[in-house]
Write a protein that holds these residues in place. Structure first.
Motif, short mmCIF file in Angstrom:
data_model
loop_
_atom_site.label_atom_id
_atom_site.label_comp_id
_atom_site.label_asym_id
_atom_site.label_seq_id
_atom_site.Cartn_x
_atom_site.Cartn_y
_atom_site.Cartn_z
N VAL A 172 0.83 -1.20 0.00
CA VAL A 172 0.00 0.00 0.00
C VAL A 172 0.87 1.26 0.00
O VAL A 172 0.52 2.26 -0.63
CB VAL A 172 -0.97 -0.02 1.20
CG1 VAL A 172 -1.74 1.29 1.30
CG2 VAL A 172 -1.93 -1.17 1.07
N THR A 173 2.01 1.20 0.66
CA THR A 173 2.90 2.36 0.69
C THR A 173 3.37 2.72 -0.71
O THR A 173 3.33 3.89 -1.11
CB THR A 173 4.12 2.08 1.60
OG1 THR A 173 3.65 1.67 2.89
CG2 THR A 173 4.99 3.30 1.74
N GLU A 174 3.79 1.73 -1.47
CA GLU A 174 4.23 1.98 -2.85
C GLU A 174 3.05 2.35 -3.74
O GLU A 174 3.15 3.24 -4.58
CB GLU A 174 4.93 0.74 -3.41
CG GLU A 174 6.24 0.43 -2.73
CD GLU A 174 6.84 -0.88 -3.18
OE1 GLU A 174 6.35 -1.47 -4.18
OE2 GLU A 174 7.80 -1.34 -2.53
N LYS A 184 -6.98 0.82 6.99
CA LYS A 184 -5.96 1.01 8.03
C LYS A 184 -4.56 1.15 7.42
O LYS A 184 -3.79 2.02 7.81
CB LYS A 184 -5.96 -0.18 9.01
CG LYS A 184 -6.97 -0.08 10.10
CD LYS A 184 -6.78 -1.23 11.08
CE LYS A 184 -7.70 -1.12 12.24
NZ LYS A 184 -7.52 -2.22 13.21
N GLN A 185 -4.26 0.27 6.45
CA GLN A 185 -2.96 0.34 5.79
C GLN A 185 -2.79 1.68 5.08
O GLN A 185 -1.71 2.28 5.11
CB GLN A 185 -2.82 -0.79 4.78
CG GLN A 185 -2.70 -2.16 5.38
CD GLN A 185 -2.67 -3.23 4.30
OE1 GLN A 185 -2.09 -3.05 3.25
NE2 GLN A 185 -3.33 -4.34 4.57
N MET A 186 -3.86 2.16 4.45
CA MET A 186 -3.78 3.41 3.72
C MET A 186 -3.56 4.59 4.66
O MET A 186 -2.76 5.47 4.38
CB MET A 186 -5.05 3.62 2.88
CG MET A 186 -5.06 4.90 2.11
SD MET A 186 -3.63 5.03 1.01
CE MET A 186 -3.47 6.80 0.96
N TYR A 221 -10.44 3.53 16.19
CA TYR A 221 -9.25 3.98 15.45
C TYR A 221 -9.64 4.98 14.35
O TYR A 221 -9.07 6.06 14.25
CB TYR A 221 -8.54 2.76 14.85
CG TYR A 221 -7.40 3.07 13.92
CD1 TYR A 221 -6.13 3.36 14.42
CD2 TYR A 221 -7.58 3.06 12.54
CE1 TYR A 221 -5.07 3.63 13.56
CE2 TYR A 221 -6.54 3.33 11.68
CZ TYR A 221 -5.29 3.62 12.20
OH TYR A 221 -4.25 3.90 11.35
N PHE A 222 -10.63 4.61 13.55
CA PHE A 222 -11.04 5.49 12.45
C PHE A 222 -11.72 6.76 12.98
O PHE A 222 -11.59 7.83 12.40
CB PHE A 222 -11.95 4.76 11.47
CG PHE A 222 -11.21 3.75 10.64
CD1 PHE A 222 -10.20 4.14 9.77
CD2 PHE A 222 -11.52 2.40 10.73
CE1 PHE A 222 -9.51 3.21 9.00
CE2 PHE A 222 -10.85 1.47 9.96
CZ PHE A 222 -9.84 1.87 9.10
N GLU A 250 -17.47 -6.68 1.47
CA GLU A 250 -16.24 -7.32 1.95
C GLU A 250 -15.63 -6.38 2.99
O GLU A 250 -14.57 -5.80 2.79
CB GLU A 250 -15.28 -7.58 0.79
CG GLU A 250 -15.84 -8.57 -0.22
CD GLU A 250 -14.87 -8.85 -1.36
OE1 GLU A 250 -13.63 -8.76 -1.15
OE2 GLU A 250 -15.35 -9.16 -2.47
N TYR A 251 -16.34 -6.25 4.10
CA TYR A 251 -16.01 -5.24 5.09
C TYR A 251 -14.66 -5.46 5.77
O TYR A 251 -13.93 -4.51 6.03
CB TYR A 251 -17.12 -5.16 6.15
CG TYR A 251 -18.47 -4.83 5.56
CD1 TYR A 251 -18.66 -3.67 4.81
CD2 TYR A 251 -19.56 -5.67 5.74
CE1 TYR A 251 -19.89 -3.36 4.28
CE2 TYR A 251 -20.80 -5.37 5.21
CZ TYR A 251 -20.96 -4.21 4.47
OH TYR A 251 -22.19 -3.91 3.93
N THR A 252 -14.32 -6.70 6.05
CA THR A 252 -13.05 -6.99 6.72
C THR A 252 -11.88 -6.56 5.85
O THR A 252 -10.94 -5.92 6.35
CB THR A 252 -12.95 -8.49 7.06
OG1 THR A 252 -14.10 -8.86 7.83
CG2 THR A 252 -11.69 -8.78 7.85
N ARG A 253 -11.94 -6.89 4.57
CA ARG A 253 -10.88 -6.45 3.64
C ARG A 253 -10.84 -4.93 3.53
O ARG A 253 -9.77 -4.33 3.45
CB ARG A 253 -11.08 -7.06 2.25
CG ARG A 253 -10.70 -8.53 2.18
CD ARG A 253 -10.76 -9.07 0.77
NE ARG A 253 -9.87 -8.35 -0.13
CZ ARG A 253 -10.04 -8.26 -1.45
NH1 ARG A 253 -11.07 -8.86 -2.02
NH2 ARG A 253 -9.19 -7.61 -2.19
N ALA A 254 -12.01 -4.30 3.53
CA ALA A 254 -12.06 -2.84 3.45
C ALA A 254 -11.41 -2.21 4.68
O ALA A 254 -10.64 -1.25 4.55
CB ALA A 254 -13.51 -2.37 3.31
#
Length: 177
Positions: free
Chosen positions: A61-63, A95-97, A135-136, A86-90
């Motif tokens: 995600v960083t790249e 978070k990564q973003m 967190y969000f 697909e809430y878990t993946r979202a």
């Protein structure tokens, strides 16, 4: 073409024609021209027609965020994951973003990724992940806002976090606008 004192005099458009009177190249019938490339052999599918062309969630995600359209592609991917439920993946991608964005732009406005934070919180609510919702929400507070949707969203999240008094205050602010 005329000849004047031994020198060929060529004018305008006709200077590109060949010296031969029988084949001037430019005005040859289509069936006599040599076919250079068969256009029917080109197979092209625009990216927009390919399903999830922007989804590269298996990449770093960083790249990905650092690329030219990276933030937009991540936003599209997060939206698509949310609408496909697909809430878990979202939640994971959001978070990564957020982490990648904050690491890259230390002094940047968090409001630039407000939509990703918003979708992350909504997704966390759907999977009943209170830690991620909290967190969000903390990041969302840093976005600030003057629009009615800001207070409504905060009230909704605060209610899910069982912070009833604050949720009520946000609802009142929402209704007063």
């Amino acid at each position: 073409m005329t000849e004047l004192n031994g020198v060929d005099d060529i004018h305008g458009f006709f200077q590109f024609a060949s010296d031969s009177d029988s084949d001037d190249g430019l005005f040859v019938a289509a069936r006599d021209r040599k076919k250079v490339f068969d256009v029917t052999q080109i197979i092209y599918t625009p990216q927009i027609d390919q399903d999830a062309w922007f989804d590269r969630s298996n990449a770093s995600v960083t790249e990905w965020a650092a690329e030219h359209n990276g933030l937009d592609e991540i936003t599209y991917t997060v939206q698509r994951l949310y609408f496909k439920r697909e809430y878990t993946r979202a939640v994971d991608l959001c978070k990564q973003m957020v982490k990648a964005y904050v690491a890259r732009y230390e002094n940047a406005r968090v409001a630039s990724i407000r939509e990703i934070i918003d979708i992350g919180a909504r997704s966390a609510i759907h999977v009943e992940d209170l830690e991620s919702t909290r967190y969000f929400y903390e990041w969302y507070e840093q976005c600030g806002g003057m629009n009615p949707g800001y207070n409504s969203f905060r009230a909704h999240v605060l209610a899910k976090l069982s912070r009833w008094e604050e949720a009520l205050e946000q609802h009142i602010m929402y209704l007063e606008q």
